[in-house]
Design a protein around this motif. Structure first.
Motif, PDB file in Angstrom:
ATOM      1  N   ARG A 154       0.850  -1.185   0.000  1.00 12.40           N
ATOM      2  CA  ARG A 154       0.000   0.000   0.000  1.00 12.40           C
ATOM      3  C   ARG A 154       0.892   1.244   0.000  1.00 12.40           C
ATOM      4  NH1 ARG A 154      -2.522  -0.165   4.982  1.00 12.40           N
ATOM      5  NH2 ARG A 154      -1.107  -1.837   5.534  1.00 12.40           N
ATOM      6  N   ILE A 155       0.688   2.093  -0.977  1.00  9.79           N
ATOM      7  CA  ILE A 155       1.480   3.317  -1.086  1.00  9.79           C
ATOM      8  C   ILE A 155       0.722   4.466  -0.437  1.00  9.79           C
ATOM      9  CG2 ILE A 155       2.502   4.997  -2.684  1.00  9.79           C
ATOM     10  CD1 ILE A 155       4.009   2.335  -2.531  1.00  9.79           C
ATOM     11  N   ARG A 156       1.412   5.148   0.457  1.00 12.40           N
ATOM     12  CA  ARG A 156       0.885   6.333   1.136  1.00 12.40           C
ATOM     13  C   ARG A 156       1.588   7.567   0.566  1.00 12.40           C
ATOM     14  NH1 ARG A 156      -2.537   3.138   3.242  1.00 12.40           N
ATOM     15  NH2 ARG A 156      -2.258   2.198   5.274  1.00 12.40           N
ATOM     16  N   PHE A 157       0.954   8.700   0.705  1.00 13.22           N
ATOM     17  CA  PHE A 157       1.523   9.971   0.230  1.00 13.22           C
ATOM     18  C   PHE A 157       1.460  10.971   1.382  1.00 13.22           C
ATOM     19  CE2 PHE A 157      -0.626   7.868  -3.335  1.00 13.22           C
ATOM     20  CZ  PHE A 157       0.437   7.701  -4.206  1.00 13.22           C
ATOM     21  N   SER A 158       2.410  10.881   2.296  1.00 11.62           N
ATOM     22  CA  SER A 158       2.381  11.749   3.482  1.00 11.62           C
ATOM     23  C   SER A 158       2.501  13.222   3.109  1.00 11.62           C
ATOM     24  CB  SER A 158       3.491  11.367   4.454  1.00 11.62           C
ATOM     25  OG  SER A 158       4.769  11.612   3.875  1.00 11.62           O
ATOM     26  N   GLU A 159       3.041  13.504   1.942  1.00  7.66           N
ATOM     27  CA  GLU A 159       3.217  14.888   1.492  1.00  7.66           C
ATOM     28  C   GLU A 159       2.363  15.198   0.267  1.00  7.66           C
ATOM     29  OE1 GLU A 159       7.436  15.080   0.955  1.00  7.66           O
ATOM     30  OE2 GLU A 159       7.811  14.949   3.103  1.00  7.66           O
ATOM     31  N   GLY A 160       1.360  14.361   0.013  1.00 10.02           N
ATOM     32  CA  GLY A 160       0.533  14.508  -1.177  1.00 10.02           C
ATOM     33  C   GLY A 160       1.143  13.738  -2.337  1.00 10.02           C
ATOM     34  N   ALA A 161       0.319  13.382  -3.305  1.00  6.53           N
ATOM     35  CA  ALA A 161       0.805  12.628  -4.466  1.00  6.53           C
ATOM     36  C   ALA A 161       1.788  13.486  -5.258  1.00  6.53           C
ATOM     37  CB  ALA A 161      -0.355  12.200  -5.352  1.00  6.53           C
ATOM     38  N   PRO A 162       3.030  13.006  -5.421  1.00  9.56           N
ATOM     39  CA  PRO A 162       4.018  13.818  -6.134  1.00  9.56           C
ATOM     40  C   PRO A 162       3.822  13.781  -7.638  1.00  9.56           C
ATOM     41  CG  PRO A 162       4.993  11.735  -5.488  1.00  9.56           C
ATOM     42  CD  PRO A 162       3.597  11.752  -4.934  1.00  9.56           C
ATOM     43  N   ASN A 163       4.279  14.826  -8.293  1.00 12.51           N
ATOM     44  CA  ASN A 163       4.290  14.876  -9.749  1.00 12.51           C
ATOM     45  C   ASN A 163       5.621  14.280 -10.201  1.00 12.51           C
ATOM     46  OD1 ASN A 163       3.943  15.443 -12.436  1.00 12.51           O
ATOM     47  ND2 ASN A 163       4.487  17.592 -12.234  1.00 12.51           N
ATOM     48  N   ILE A 164       5.588  13.038 -10.647  1.00  9.22           N
ATOM     49  CA  ILE A 164       6.818  12.339 -11.045  1.00  9.22           C
ATOM     50  C   ILE A 164       7.000  12.503 -12.545  1.00  9.22           C
ATOM     51  CG2 ILE A 164       8.036  10.140 -11.108  1.00  9.22           C
ATOM     52  CD1 ILE A 164       6.337   9.292  -8.678  1.00  9.22           C
ATOM     53  N   GLU A 165       7.954  13.304 -12.918  1.00 10.71           N
ATOM     54  CA  GLU A 165       8.200  13.545 -14.338  1.00 10.71           C
ATOM     55  C   GLU A 165       9.159  12.489 -14.899  1.00 10.71           C
ATOM     56  OE1 GLU A 165      11.518  16.800 -14.821  1.00 10.71           O
ATOM     57  OE2 GLU A 165      10.177  17.399 -13.215  1.00 10.71           O
TER      58      GLU A 165
END
Length: 196
Positions: free
Chosen positions: A24-35
């Motif tokens: 399970r992937i969490r985003f403690s800092e919000g979903a990042p924009n992975i370029e």
């Protein structure tokens, strides 16, 4: 050692593959924009999945700087794993290729030959890493290294630790001994092509 890697795979594929492995992937800092990037170099920011204490089947996806300053100011971008246990600060470094450089076969050429390594049969992979907080640069990560496997040995005397997919959950679980997971890949696990 590896001082340049690649991540061009689509973010949706990364999330699908983690879900298939029941991570399970969490985003403690919000979903990042992975370029998508062909070259991720030392001091660049890139995505990692770090351990979440108390959740062995989950990881926190954040973007962090690759390397922290060492005692003499030189960047620590690779870190020897030999004989070490990593009880804290483990992370998975997401990549779909990495580069090694050798002296040019053509002696007239000024630049080194550049070789791209990808994982045979897999569109992307994870490198075993550790992260830590540094007073000068904040939180940063480094790649662990080990003895070279047969695919790397002709190009370098060390290799980054590429974890098999079935070991990703275990790497995020700090109770699993690190040395039980760190090993070179078997012959034929990596494809190599000259790209420069």
């Amino acid at each position: 050692m590896c001082n340049d890697y690649r991540l061009e795979v689509e973010t949706s594929k990364i999330f699908e593959d983690f879900a298939d492995l029941k991570i399970r992937i969490r985003f403690s800092e919000g979903a990042p924009n992975i370029e998508a990037r062909q070259d991720i170099k030392i001091t660049d920011t890139a995505p990692i999945v770090r351990t979440i204490e108390g959740e062995a089947d989950a990881g926190d996806l954040v973007q962090r700087r690759w390397s922290w300053p060492g005692p003499k100011g030189r960047p620590v971008y690779n870190f020897r794993s030999d004989g070490r246990e990593f009880d804290t600060g483990r992370c998975l470094i997401i990549a779909d290729g990495f580069y090694e450089f050798t002296d040019p076969a053509d002696k007239k050429k000024k630049r080194k030959d550049k070789w791209l390594f990808t994982k045979n049969g897999e569109p992307w992979f994870c490198i075993a890493g550790i992260w830590r907080a540094n007073k000068d640069v904040g939180e940063a990560f480094t790649m662990l290294t080990t003895e070279p496997g047969p695919d790397i040995a002709p190009y370098h005397d060390r290799q980054i630790v590429i974890l098999e997919r079935e070991a990703w959950t275990a790497w995020l679980d700090s109770s699993v001994p690190a040395q039980s997971l760190i090993r070179p890949l078997a012959a034929g696990a990596l494809n190599v092509e000259q790209v420069g």
